[in-house]
Write a protein that holds these residues in place. Sequence first.
Motif, short mmCIF file in Angstrom:
data_model
loop_
_atom_site.label_atom_id
_atom_site.label_comp_id
_atom_site.label_asym_id
_atom_site.label_seq_id
_atom_site.Cartn_x
_atom_site.Cartn_y
_atom_site.Cartn_z
N SER A 111 -5.21 -3.38 -5.23
CA SER A 111 -4.52 -2.09 -5.28
C SER A 111 -5.07 -1.14 -4.19
O SER A 111 -4.55 -0.11 -3.81
CB SER A 111 -4.82 -1.34 -6.78
OG SER A 111 -6.22 -1.13 -6.97
N ASP A 117 -2.98 -0.69 -1.39
CA ASP A 117 -1.89 0.37 -1.49
C ASP A 117 -2.59 2.09 -1.29
O ASP A 117 -1.71 2.87 -0.69
CB ASP A 117 -1.23 0.30 -2.89
CG ASP A 117 -0.66 -1.05 -3.21
OD1 ASP A 117 -0.13 -1.62 -2.02
OD2 ASP A 117 -0.59 -1.56 -4.18
N ALA A 152 5.12 4.61 4.81
CA ALA A 152 4.31 4.32 3.52
C ALA A 152 3.43 5.43 2.99
O ALA A 152 3.11 5.53 1.88
CB ALA A 152 3.45 3.12 3.95
N ARG A 202 5.95 1.97 1.26
CA ARG A 202 4.53 1.38 0.70
C ARG A 202 4.61 -0.22 0.15
O ARG A 202 3.82 -0.88 0.51
CB ARG A 202 3.81 2.22 0.02
CG ARG A 202 2.44 2.14 -0.23
CD ARG A 202 1.79 3.21 -1.18
NE ARG A 202 2.25 4.68 -0.78
CZ ARG A 202 2.16 5.38 -1.41
NH1 ARG A 202 1.77 5.56 -2.83
NH2 ARG A 202 2.59 6.75 -0.89
N ALA A 203 5.52 -0.21 -0.59
CA ALA A 203 5.61 -1.46 -1.60
C ALA A 203 5.90 -2.58 -0.61
O ALA A 203 5.38 -3.69 -0.59
CB ALA A 203 6.45 -1.53 -2.64
N SER A 241 3.10 -3.32 1.55
CA SER A 241 1.97 -4.07 0.88
C SER A 241 2.29 -5.73 0.68
O SER A 241 1.47 -6.20 0.59
CB SER A 241 1.82 -3.31 -0.52
OG SER A 241 0.85 -3.84 -1.38
#
Length: 327
Positions: A223, A226, A260, A267-268, A271
């Motif tokens: 995480s 992110d 992002a 962003r997802a 990632s």
Amino acid sequence: MLSVLTQPPSVWLGRVDAEALAGVEAACQDHSGLLRAGLSALLDRYPGSVPSRLFGIAVAGALTGRPEEAVPVGTVSRLWWAGAQALDDLADGVGEVAGEVVTPDGKAVLLAMACGTLVPFAVIDRQPLPPEITESWRRTLLGTSIQATAGQLADLASFDSPCTWAQVIRSYRGKTGAPYGRDAVMAARLSTDDPVTLRAWRVFGELFGLLRQVANDAAHDGSGIDEDLANGTLTLLLAHALETAGPETHERLLRLRIHARRDLGARAELSEALRRPGVTSGYADRIGALRDQACALLDRLAPASDHRDLLHHLLHGSARLAVAARP
């Protein structure tokens, strides 16, 4: 493995904490009120309970078998990191001192600076050391603090910087490598004044810190990736992905990086792209090469011992954490 320090890590960390609080008390003996309470609150808020923070103590053990001699090194490191973490949080928005939320231009900045710079110098001056070692420690603390500040400033401005492997390595060596390089040099200076040897220990410490940073990048099952994308932070993983991508994929990754910061979908997508096996396998190889470089240097600097084995263990653990995220 941490048991080779002759006492459990919690005992060493407790000794360092006690020395840090004693340093605060001594530095603030003529200044009651918010200064003393605020510095103590910073140490409480940023507990520094990571075993790798015993790095300087382990270096001293590897060199002389007397890790206790480097407890003051751990104390300086403990105070410095509490101040640095407080400033890092303030740079992200707001911070907290003694339960009170304060803005970055308030008293929290002053307390963070005092904790990370002024009190560590006071701790050094309290040590019963030969004058030449005291002076060496002071120079090392000053120089590496400036180096870390420059690295952190570069990191904060990194969104507009070229995202290359070499650029990110330079940033990491500054913001995280410098404080570990400081600890290595201060601990080594207790047993040698040879400038070539001290420079080599500094390089080793910087490599150790670099691996700690990539481990932190991948914290919390990935995480952290992110979070870095949301902040626009340059990371080695992103640099690797960009450098190894074909032209079309490279442009796509750059576009996703721009969006992002504010677009959850972008962003997802970015990632996910960074977690693809084709990216992570090559990244793991490059991180492994950095680990091997650090391990080889350590073997040249310190004789075989349980403490040297501990440093190897910490290096390998950081490298494993750095590549632990999975798609």
